[in-house]
Motif scaffolding. Sequence first.
Motif, PDB file in Angstrom:
ATOM      1  N   ARG A 115       0.843  -1.191   0.000  1.00  0.00           N
ATOM      2  CA  ARG A 115       0.000   0.000   0.000  1.00  0.00           C
ATOM      3  C   ARG A 115       0.879   1.242   0.000  1.00  0.00           C
ATOM      4  NH1 ARG A 115      -3.054  -0.866   4.248  1.00  0.00           N
ATOM      5  NH2 ARG A 115      -4.878  -1.699   3.216  1.00  0.00           N
ATOM      6  N   CYS A 116       0.396   2.238  -0.722  1.00  0.00           N
ATOM      7  CA  CYS A 116       1.130   3.497  -0.767  1.00  0.00           C
ATOM      8  C   CYS A 116       0.716   4.369   0.419  1.00  0.00           C
ATOM      9  CB  CYS A 116       0.839   4.223  -2.076  1.00  0.00           C
ATOM     10  SG  CYS A 116       1.602   5.853  -2.119  1.00  0.00           S
ATOM     11  N   PRO A 117       1.681   4.803   1.246  1.00  0.00           N
ATOM     12  CA  PRO A 117       1.336   5.624   2.413  1.00  0.00           C
ATOM     13  C   PRO A 117       0.887   7.029   2.014  1.00  0.00           C
ATOM     14  CG  PRO A 117       3.718   5.417   2.239  1.00  0.00           C
ATOM     15  CD  PRO A 117       3.122   4.543   1.147  1.00  0.00           C
ATOM     16  N   GLU A 118       1.219   7.447   0.784  1.00  0.00           N
ATOM     17  CA  GLU A 118       0.850   8.795   0.337  1.00  0.00           C
ATOM     18  C   GLU A 118      -0.545   8.831  -0.283  1.00  0.00           C
ATOM     19  OE1 GLU A 118       2.586  11.520   0.896  1.00  0.00           O
ATOM     20  OE2 GLU A 118       4.131  10.317   1.916  1.00  0.00           O
ATOM     21  N   CYS A 119      -0.771   7.994  -1.315  1.00  0.00           N
ATOM     22  CA  CYS A 119      -2.048   8.110  -2.038  1.00  0.00           C
ATOM     23  C   CYS A 119      -3.029   6.991  -1.699  1.00  0.00           C
ATOM     24  CB  CYS A 119      -1.809   8.163  -3.550  1.00  0.00           C
ATOM     25  SG  CYS A 119      -1.214   6.618  -4.242  1.00  0.00           S
ATOM     26  N   GLY A 120      -2.562   5.994  -0.905  1.00  0.00           N
ATOM     27  CA  GLY A 120      -3.493   4.970  -0.428  1.00  0.00           C
ATOM     28  C   GLY A 120      -3.771   3.847  -1.418  1.00  0.00           C
ATOM     29  N   ARG A 134       8.303   1.308  -5.424  1.00  0.00           N
ATOM     30  CA  ARG A 134       7.800   2.664  -5.274  1.00  0.00           C
ATOM     31  C   ARG A 134       6.438   2.740  -5.953  1.00  0.00           C
ATOM     32  NH1 ARG A 134      10.986   6.842  -3.715  1.00  0.00           N
ATOM     33  NH2 ARG A 134      13.126   6.283  -3.201  1.00  0.00           N
ATOM     34  N   CYS A 135       5.579   3.634  -5.459  1.00  0.00           N
ATOM     35  CA  CYS A 135       4.229   3.774  -6.013  1.00  0.00           C
ATOM     36  C   CYS A 135       4.307   4.266  -7.458  1.00  0.00           C
ATOM     37  CB  CYS A 135       3.429   4.763  -5.172  1.00  0.00           C
ATOM     38  SG  CYS A 135       1.778   5.052  -5.816  1.00  0.00           S
ATOM     39  N   PRO A 136       3.736   3.515  -8.405  1.00  0.00           N
ATOM     40  CA  PRO A 136       3.779   3.938  -9.811  1.00  0.00           C
ATOM     41  C   PRO A 136       3.063   5.271 -10.037  1.00  0.00           C
ATOM     42  CG  PRO A 136       3.024   1.658  -9.626  1.00  0.00           C
ATOM     43  CD  PRO A 136       3.058   2.232  -8.235  1.00  0.00           C
ATOM     44  N   GLU A 137       2.182   5.645  -9.139  1.00  0.00           N
ATOM     45  CA  GLU A 137       1.414   6.883  -9.295  1.00  0.00           C
ATOM     46  C   GLU A 137       2.150   8.094  -8.745  1.00  0.00           C
ATOM     47  OE1 GLU A 137      -1.441   7.592 -10.854  1.00  0.00           O
ATOM     48  OE2 GLU A 137      -1.383   5.509 -11.577  1.00  0.00           O
ATOM     49  N   CYS A 138       2.678   7.957  -7.494  1.00  0.00           N
ATOM     50  CA  CYS A 138       3.229   9.155  -6.849  1.00  0.00           C
ATOM     51  C   CYS A 138       4.685   8.999  -6.418  1.00  0.00           C
ATOM     52  CB  CYS A 138       2.356   9.573  -5.668  1.00  0.00           C
ATOM     53  SG  CYS A 138       2.419   8.413  -4.311  1.00  0.00           S
ATOM     54  N   GLY A 139       5.253   7.789  -6.576  1.00  0.00           N
ATOM     55  CA  GLY A 139       6.675   7.622  -6.303  1.00  0.00           C
ATOM     56  C   GLY A 139       7.052   7.348  -4.856  1.00  0.00           C
TER      57      GLY A 139
HETATM   58 ZN    ZN Z   1       1.071   6.598  -4.224  1.00  0.00          ZN
END
Ligand code: ZN
Length: 167
Positions: A115-120, A134-139
């Motif tokens: 899970r991404c801690p930034e964008c969920g 790393r999150c493909p959306e926000c890194g």
């Molecule tokens: Zn993210």
Amino acid sequence: MSERSQVLAALASKIHGAVAGRVVERLLRVGEATDEQLSQALGVDVNSMRRLLNELYESRLVRYRRVRDVEQGWYLYYWRVTDEDPARILEERRRKAVEVLRRRLEYEENNTFFRCPECGRKYTFDEIADYMFRCPECGAILDAVDNSMALEKLREAIRRLEELKFE
Ligand SMILES: [Zn+2]
């Protein structure tokens, strides 16, 4: 209404909504009716009625007889309530629910989730393997998700459904 009729109407309304319950009640009263007749009797447009009847058919609560209209050249569907024991219908639904939960459990067991801690957003291992975790959306750097609680809940739900028997 007989007890069996009440159970069927209640099942229809519980699974497919109040209108479905009224369709089953109506069919129990009149025996047989076409989509158009039911749509008029209940004040529901005919396309919604057909969709609803198909749903009821999927759940095995109604059946139909198809008759070719010789003049118009198309088919008329005469709907009636199933002759099946409601217990068998419930048993069928129970078995399907167990199947769905088993597939879900297998998926949860065979995947690692992040899970991404930034964008969920949530990802499987395969989805982010190429992104160096790393999150493909926000890194942001992803957290591994502990799904042991979800697994335990799924196993418990399956256990309970397996203990139920309707026939
Ligand atoms: Zn993210």
